[in-house]
Design a protein around this motif. Structure first.
Motif, PDB file in Angstrom:
ATOM      1  N   TRP A 252       0.830  -1.204   0.000  1.00 52.73           N
ATOM      2  CA  TRP A 252       0.000   0.000   0.000  1.00 52.73           C
ATOM      3  C   TRP A 252       0.868   1.259   0.000  1.00 52.73           C
ATOM      4  O   TRP A 252       0.573   2.230  -0.716  1.00 52.73           O
ATOM      5  CB  TRP A 252      -0.941  -0.007   1.197  1.00 52.73           C
ATOM      6  CG  TRP A 252      -1.756   1.244   1.362  1.00 52.73           C
ATOM      7  CD1 TRP A 252      -1.849   2.014   2.470  1.00 52.73           C
ATOM      8  CD2 TRP A 252      -2.591   1.862   0.371  1.00 52.73           C
ATOM      9  NE1 TRP A 252      -2.673   3.081   2.257  1.00 52.73           N
ATOM     10  CE2 TRP A 252      -3.161   3.021   0.973  1.00 52.73           C
ATOM     11  CE3 TRP A 252      -2.912   1.569  -0.941  1.00 52.73           C
ATOM     12  CZ2 TRP A 252      -4.020   3.875   0.288  1.00 52.73           C
ATOM     13  CZ3 TRP A 252      -3.777   2.419  -1.628  1.00 52.73           C
ATOM     14  CH2 TRP A 252      -4.323   3.552  -1.009  1.00 52.73           C
ATOM     15  N   ALA A 253       1.964   1.253   0.758  1.00 52.82           N
ATOM     16  CA  ALA A 253       2.860   2.416   0.775  1.00 52.82           C
ATOM     17  C   ALA A 253       3.476   2.654  -0.600  1.00 52.82           C
ATOM     18  O   ALA A 253       3.691   3.802  -1.013  1.00 52.82           O
ATOM     19  CB  ALA A 253       3.966   2.219   1.813  1.00 52.82           C
ATOM     20  N   SER A 254       3.763   1.582  -1.339  1.00 54.28           N
ATOM     21  CA  SER A 254       4.322   1.718  -2.690  1.00 54.28           C
ATOM     22  C   SER A 254       3.323   2.415  -3.607  1.00 54.28           C
ATOM     23  O   SER A 254       3.706   3.251  -4.440  1.00 54.28           O
ATOM     24  CB  SER A 254       4.684   0.340  -3.255  1.00 54.28           C
ATOM     25  OG  SER A 254       5.680  -0.285  -2.466  1.00 54.28           O
ATOM     26  N   LEU A 255       2.050   2.094  -3.456  1.00 55.07           N
ATOM     27  CA  LEU A 255       1.021   2.772  -4.251  1.00 55.07           C
ATOM     28  C   LEU A 255       0.870   4.227  -3.835  1.00 55.07           C
ATOM     29  O   LEU A 255       0.691   5.116  -4.678  1.00 55.07           O
ATOM     30  CB  LEU A 255      -0.313   2.041  -4.106  1.00 55.07           C
ATOM     31  CG  LEU A 255      -0.392   0.669  -4.781  1.00 55.07           C
ATOM     32  CD1 LEU A 255      -1.660  -0.066  -4.355  1.00 55.07           C
ATOM     33  CD2 LEU A 255      -0.362   0.819  -6.301  1.00 55.07           C
ATOM     34  N   LEU A 256       0.953   4.488  -2.532  1.00 52.53           N
ATOM     35  CA  LEU A 256       0.864   5.867  -2.056  1.00 52.53           C
ATOM     36  C   LEU A 256       2.023   6.713  -2.577  1.00 52.53           C
ATOM     37  O   LEU A 256       1.855   7.903  -2.891  1.00 52.53           O
ATOM     38  CB  LEU A 256       0.867   5.898  -0.527  1.00 52.53           C
ATOM     39  CG  LEU A 256      -0.401   5.444   0.209  1.00 52.53           C
ATOM     40  CD1 LEU A 256      -0.143   5.379   1.709  1.00 52.53           C
ATOM     41  CD2 LEU A 256      -1.558   6.394  -0.086  1.00 52.53           C
ATOM     42  N   ALA A 257       3.204   6.103  -2.673  1.00 55.21           N
ATOM     43  CA  ALA A 257       4.400   6.839  -3.061  1.00 55.21           C
ATOM     44  C   ALA A 257       4.554   6.970  -4.575  1.00 55.21           C
ATOM     45  O   ALA A 257       5.362   7.784  -5.044  1.00 55.21           O
ATOM     46  CB  ALA A 257       5.641   6.171  -2.482  1.00 55.21           C
ATOM     47  N   ALA A 258       3.823   6.174  -5.341  1.00 54.28           N
ATOM     48  CA  ALA A 258       3.953   6.206  -6.802  1.00 54.28           C
ATOM     49  C   ALA A 258       3.580   7.585  -7.338  1.00 54.28           C
ATOM     50  O   ALA A 258       2.581   8.186  -6.917  1.00 54.28           O
ATOM     51  CB  ALA A 258       3.077   5.133  -7.427  1.00 54.28           C
ATOM     52  N   ASP A 259       4.368   8.082  -8.287  1.00 55.82           N
ATOM     53  CA  ASP A 259       4.165   9.443  -8.797  1.00 55.82           C
ATOM     54  C   ASP A 259       3.120   9.512  -9.902  1.00 55.82           C
ATOM     55  O   ASP A 259       2.510  10.562 -10.123  1.00 55.82           O
ATOM     56  CB  ASP A 259       5.496  10.007  -9.322  1.00 55.82           C
ATOM     57  CG  ASP A 259       6.507  10.222  -8.211  1.00 55.82           C
ATOM     58  OD1 ASP A 259       6.094  10.605  -7.103  1.00 55.82           O
ATOM     59  OD2 ASP A 259       7.707   9.996  -8.449  1.00 55.82           O
ATOM     60  N   THR A 260       2.917   8.433 -10.620  1.00 55.02           N
ATOM     61  CA  THR A 260       2.018   8.476 -11.776  1.00 55.02           C
ATOM     62  C   THR A 260       1.019   7.324 -11.733  1.00 55.02           C
ATOM     63  O   THR A 260       1.223   6.314 -11.047  1.00 55.02           O
ATOM     64  CB  THR A 260       2.820   8.377 -13.088  1.00 55.02           C
ATOM     65  OG1 THR A 260       3.461   7.092 -13.152  1.00 55.02           O
ATOM     66  CG2 THR A 260       3.879   9.478 -13.158  1.00 55.02           C
ATOM     67  N   ILE A 261      -0.032   7.486 -12.527  1.00 57.32           N
ATOM     68  CA  ILE A 261      -1.026   6.431 -12.674  1.00 57.32           C
ATOM     69  C   ILE A 261      -0.375   5.189 -13.272  1.00 57.32           C
ATOM     70  O   ILE A 261      -0.685   4.052 -12.887  1.00 57.32           O
ATOM     71  CB  ILE A 261      -2.191   6.905 -13.567  1.00 57.32           C
ATOM     72  CG1 ILE A 261      -3.046   7.944 -12.824  1.00 57.32           C
ATOM     73  CG2 ILE A 261      -3.055   5.730 -14.006  1.00 57.32           C
ATOM     74  CD1 ILE A 261      -3.855   7.389 -11.676  1.00 57.32           C
ATOM     75  N   GLU A 262       0.550   5.406 -14.214  1.00 56.36           N
ATOM     76  CA  GLU A 262       1.212   4.280 -14.871  1.00 56.36           C
ATOM     77  C   GLU A 262       1.989   3.437 -13.867  1.00 56.36           C
ATOM     78  O   GLU A 262       1.981   2.201 -13.935  1.00 56.36           O
ATOM     79  CB  GLU A 262       2.136   4.786 -15.976  1.00 56.36           C
ATOM     80  CG  GLU A 262       1.439   5.358 -17.203  1.00 56.36           C
ATOM     81  CD  GLU A 262       0.837   6.734 -16.937  1.00 56.36           C
ATOM     82  OE1 GLU A 262      -0.061   7.138 -17.693  1.00 56.36           O
ATOM     83  OE2 GLU A 262       1.269   7.401 -15.941  1.00 56.36           O
ATOM     84  N   GLU A 263       2.665   4.094 -12.927  1.00 51.61           N
ATOM     85  CA  GLU A 263       3.412   3.358 -11.904  1.00 51.61           C
ATOM     86  C   GLU A 263       2.466   2.545 -11.027  1.00 51.61           C
ATOM     87  O   GLU A 263       2.740   1.381 -10.701  1.00 51.61           O
ATOM     88  CB  GLU A 263       4.216   4.333 -11.036  1.00 51.61           C
ATOM     89  CG  GLU A 263       5.421   4.958 -11.724  1.00 51.61           C
ATOM     90  CD  GLU A 263       6.179   5.867 -10.776  1.00 51.61           C
ATOM     91  OE1 GLU A 263       6.385   5.477  -9.607  1.00 51.61           O
ATOM     92  OE2 GLU A 263       6.550   6.974 -11.194  1.00 51.61           O
ATOM     93  N   ARG A 264       1.366   3.149 -10.644  1.00 50.69           N
ATOM     94  CA  ARG A 264       0.397   2.433  -9.806  1.00 50.69           C
ATOM     95  C   ARG A 264      -0.201   1.250 -10.567  1.00 50.69           C
ATOM     96  O   ARG A 264      -0.381   0.167 -10.008  1.00 50.69           O
ATOM     97  CB  ARG A 264      -0.704   3.382  -9.346  1.00 50.69           C
ATOM     98  CG  ARG A 264      -0.229   4.429  -8.346  1.00 50.69           C
ATOM     99  CD  ARG A 264      -1.388   5.169  -7.710  1.00 50.69           C
ATOM    100  NE  ARG A 264      -0.892   6.175  -6.802  1.00 50.69           N
ATOM    101  CZ  ARG A 264      -1.114   7.484  -6.922  1.00 50.69           C
ATOM    102  NH1 ARG A 264      -1.843   7.936  -7.926  1.00 50.69           N
ATOM    103  NH2 ARG A 264      -0.619   8.344  -6.044  1.00 50.69           N
TER     104      ARG A 264
END
Length: 388
Positions: A252-264
């Motif tokens: 969940w923290a990785s999704l919170l920290a992702a900068d773009t929609i593509e990363e998520r």
């Protein structure tokens, strides 16, 4: 109490102080009056901070409804009158829901009394409304008449938590975003036994990974710690990835920290569909988040993460949604089911009361015994020794 009343009262106090002080010691009257007024405002702030946010909301709702009722009846809401309050409580007690049950339980009516006692105090009426003989007789009479049994929530045990997580859609965009958040919420809510308001209020600074313990959760004020001394709760690394809270926090923290929609999207699509196929990810480097960043945030249907925290009520509704999807009857459960489940599961595994209270933060063994009686009635029960 009006502003004129406050100013008049402070003026009297200031005059008394000046009469007792020598001329060279006394500060100018205007300065003293202003300082006393500032102190009174600060005292009010301290009084307000003594109440939890949920209590403030409930008090405001009860007081507003009482005011509307008085207006309908042509009665003065202020000063708070025990005779009028007792009639109001009687009126509330006769309200019936669509299912035929009373709209207000006795416990709810006691809360109304607390709300109106607060109104009485705040408006200069003093204390003691709840102890007034007329109010006490009304409440006690209803309690004796109804004989209401406290309705607890069914506990969610470890196998239930795993089932709920397994029924989430983890690998599909955008559903996987909210699934990662909800998995974290369910595991942390279960393993810490925290109430929903405390889980909803977590920030990134409250969560740290310890190399040996697992996830450290720092909590502030709780229901059993109104002074806000705080506590540190530990959630160990899980035996399996699906129920590993540190792993859930990493995802969940990785999704919170992702900068773009593509990363998520890439993070979601790379998650195996079946939690049985997950691997531990909790030993790697965790993404950095600001300490004040809310942890449990709103997620839109399109997968966007909104950086505003959700409420405890929203967490409750979200858990019911997940439970229903997993085939559970949502009417039998609430967010408290995670806390009740922690205690019940720990008792099944023969944990001591003290060990349980280290996590639940209960002050005494009494509440642990309550879960024991309600959820494990045969545990330590002599009836099992009768040879039946």
């Amino acid at each position: 109490m009006t502003d004129q009343d406050v100013t008049r009262d402070l003026s009297v106090i200031q005059e008394q102080l000046q009469a007792q002080s020598s001329a060279q010691d006394a500060i100018p009257a205007a300065d003293a009056l202003q300082r006393l007024s500032d102190l009174r405002e600060r005292r009010t702030e301290l009084e307000d901070s003594n109440l939890a946010e949920n209590s403030k909301t409930a008090y405001a709702h009860d007081q507003e409804r009482y005011g509307r009722w008085c207006k309908q009846m042509g009665l003065p809401p202020l000063p708070v009158n025990p005779e009028i309050v007792s009639l109001y409580l009687t009126d509330l007690s006769e309200l019936i829901r669509s299912d035929g049950k009373p709209a207000y339980k006795v416990t709810s009516l006691r809360r109304v009394v607390s709300s109106l006692a607060r109104l009485q105090y705040d408006t200069g009426g003093g204390r003691g409304l709840g102890d007034h003989e007329l109010i006490a007789r009304t409440i006690n009479g209803l309690a004796n008449e109804r004989q209401e049994r406290a309705e607890g929530r069914d506990p969610l045990l470890t196998e239930d938590v795993l089932k709920v997580i397994s029924h989430m859609d983890h690998s599909t965009w955008p559903a996987g975003v909210s699934s990662a958040r909800d998995t974290f919420v369910v595991l942390v809510g279960f393993a810490t036994a925290l109430r929903r308001e405390n889980v909803a209020g977590l920030t990134a600074g409250n969560l740290t990974i310890h190399p040996h313990d697992g996830l450290h959760v720092r909590v502030g004020r709780t229901k059993t710690d109104q002074a806000g001394r705080g506590a540190l709760l530990a959630v160990p690394y899980g035996q399996v990835p699906a129920t590993c809270a540190p792993c859930a926090w990493f995802r969940w923290a990785s999704l919170l920290a992702a900068d773009t929609i593509e990363e998520r999207m890439a993070l979601v699509l790379s998650t195996p569909r079946n939690p049985d196929d997950w691997q531990h990810v909790c030993r790697g480097a965790f993404p950095e988040l600001p300490d004040d960043a809310p942890v449990v945030t709103r997620v839109t249907k399109s997968g966007r993460i909104m950086m505003n925290r959700v409420s405890g009520t929203a967490l409750y509704k979200r858990l019911l949604f997940r439970l229903e999807n997993a085939g559970y009857d949502p009417d039998r459960y609430g967010f408290h089911s995670l806390r009740a489940g922690f205690v019940t599961q720990a008792l099944i595994k023969e944990a001591t009361h003290k060990a349980i209270r280290n996590q639940t933060l209960h002050k005494t063994d009494m509440m642990v015994d309550h879960y024991d009686r309600d959820n494990l009635p045969l545990r330590n029960n002599a009836v099992t020794k009768l040879g039946l």
